[in-house]
Design a protein around this motif. Sequence first.
Motif, PDB file in Angstrom:
ATOM      1  N   THR A   1      34.334  32.211  44.373  1.00  0.00           N
ATOM      2  CA  THR A   1      35.230  32.672  45.435  1.00  0.00           C
ATOM      3  C   THR A   1      36.327  33.527  44.798  1.00  0.00           C
TER       4      THR A   1
ATOM      5  N   THR B   1      34.323  44.027  51.476  1.00  0.00           N
ATOM      6  CA  THR B   1      35.040  42.806  51.851  1.00  0.00           C
ATOM      7  C   THR B   1      35.564  42.086  50.616  1.00  0.00           C
ATOM      8  N   LEU B   2      34.673  41.916  49.628  1.00  0.00           N
ATOM      9  CA  LEU B   2      35.004  41.008  48.532  1.00  0.00           C
ATOM     10  C   LEU B   2      35.911  41.616  47.456  1.00  0.00           C
TER      11      LEU B   2
ATOM     12  N   LYS C   1      39.500  41.448  48.433  1.00  0.00           N
ATOM     13  CA  LYS C   1      39.915  40.038  48.443  1.00  0.00           C
ATOM     14  C   LYS C   1      40.232  39.549  47.032  1.00  0.00           C
TER      15      LYS C   1
END
Lengths: 148, 534
Positions: free
Chosen positions: A39, A66-67, A70
């Motif tokens: 994560t 997206t990642l 993040k």
Amino acid sequence: MKVLISKPGLDGHDRGAKVIARAFQDAGAEVIYTGLQTTPEEIADIVEKEKIDVVGISLLSGAHNTLVPKVIDKVKEHGINDVVYILGGIIPQQDIPGLKEKGVAGVFGPGTRLDETVDFAFEQVAAMHAGKMIEDMGDSMAAKSSNI
Amino acid sequence: MAEEKVRKHTTLSGYELKRVYTPEDLKDFDAAKMLGEPGHYPFTRGIREEMYRDGKLWTMGQYAGFASAEEANRRFRYIIEQGGTGFSVALDLPTQMGYDSDHPMSDGEVGKVGVAIDSLADIEALFKGIPFEKVRQIRTTANANSIIMLAFYVAFARKNNIDPNSIGFFLQNDILKEYMCRGTYIFPPAAGVKLSVDVLEYCGKHLPNWTPIAVSGYHIRDAGATASMELAFTLADMIEYFDTAVKRGVDIVAATRNSYFFLGAQLDFLEEVAKYRAARRLFARVMKERYGINDEEPQRLKIFAFTSGSALTAEQPMNNIVRVTMQTMAAAAGGIQTFHASSYDEAISLPTQEAVTVSLRTQQIVGYESGLTETVDPLGGSYAVEALTNKIEHDVLDLLDKIEKKGGAMKCIEEGFQQRMLADNAYKYQRSVDDGERIVVGVNRFTDGKPIEPAKFTVSDEVRIKQTEKLNKLKAARDNERVKRALSEVERAARADENLGDYMIEAVSAYATLGEICEVLKGVYGKYTPMRIF
């Protein structure tokens, strides 16, 4: 120099991640590989705990838009700003400008020579430290002049 | 610079090739023993006497990912309308790894590499209006979740008064290679093997027309394996499943009647032909010698080959059409049964419709125009091909022996044995490309300096929002008491080490979600901690 090669999200393709990890190690860097299914929070924790200089992110699943932001946001939330982000995998050309705006220093797709990626990361880290030194020097000079 | 280097004459797997092969290379070669007749033991020359001569070419498939069940459904109906007899259901990563679309781990992944399946409602949308009487095979890349996908398909068929056994579902159901290289695992290996064997057992008893497993070397090869590692690791995985099944008292002949090996099709033409031939001979011998199976039918290895994605380049992508053609020719000369050809743009993004069509036409041209399909095992008897077949077989047996002595495939995976070999070989390969020792046209030689093309096919992130809405509605509308009961039965059966097939079918029929079921199982089996070997 400490390098973290990371696989955020659910993507299982890690041939490239492992190969580039090995290349950094051969070039003299200390390398940590996260393994799969990490994560953004876990990545940020490792960056902080291990005092990482380069974060390599590998994505072939299409989840990069997206990642990647993040991961970068999470690391910043930990108060860390002196990290070079490099990205590898299948990243469509049209997505690259947006990712660079978010803080990715370089994107390396299939066909890139290992040394090209490694050299780029080393140079970026050197430049970052040099920039930081100048900034620090500037700060201390400013501090001195304000003392006068 | 590259020109000045001493030329090496090695295959992709590192075999030194001789200037010329002669009868000397096949000195102790007993053709009757090593080759036999086409269609007969040890099947080196193929599993059918006529192979493709009677007009029965391999099953030509395409792998395509579509974001939502509704979109995929339109695509499947189109394929069937065009005379297709089967299709593949590509699943997105959350579905493959047991997360519902609304789980935090699913963010950014929903609908990206395949369709999102959260519950039976998605399967109903996926198969709406499909004329199942015209469908021969539906392939699914289900591994860690294979028992749940089995349950979805059975539950769907029953609800629609279709005999589930009348549809040829094809499940990958090979969990061991997930830990080794593909990465879509959920539970620790022992639980993974248990669930895979549950599928074998269930299909053997109730769904004899299904393909309950395609033991996969493809991903192993693409992770960096040589041809002999590809076959050895695949056979070792198969032995792990079959031994477990036999110990449980499963009739492995019934359970694996339609099973396949899923292998790569790489560029090294002669080596690949030799690989398929060696694979059949090795499989037949394992079935006969290890499992005492003397009937020919279960000794016949059915091969599903897929062109190796790692051979494709993002540079000068049209060159990939030629690469895929060579891979297809190797597979045809190697006598495969099902084939998927990659699209030329796959190193750039998910394939466009145009590229997918070219890949299908490539298969048709090789099948109908090349002449390769007119003779059974057309390269059999070539000194070079027979010598390579023998060499690969020899190395596979060596490696299999090593794995067996270390306690089998699962034990070796837990220790990272295969993972280390793959990482070493992948690194060695990349260095040889970087050094110019191995030439890749358009990448390290004959480059044109043009930038990589932008991707033409992308998936939006809206699918996750839609799937989440669907999930919320579903959870409000279903009989939640029935769901609870079904889930606690799944848990009880898992703790009692029973076959989970029937309990899963009840759970999905009650519209329990894939994520809910996997959460229950994680409570019983735990979660696999990924290895950090590189």
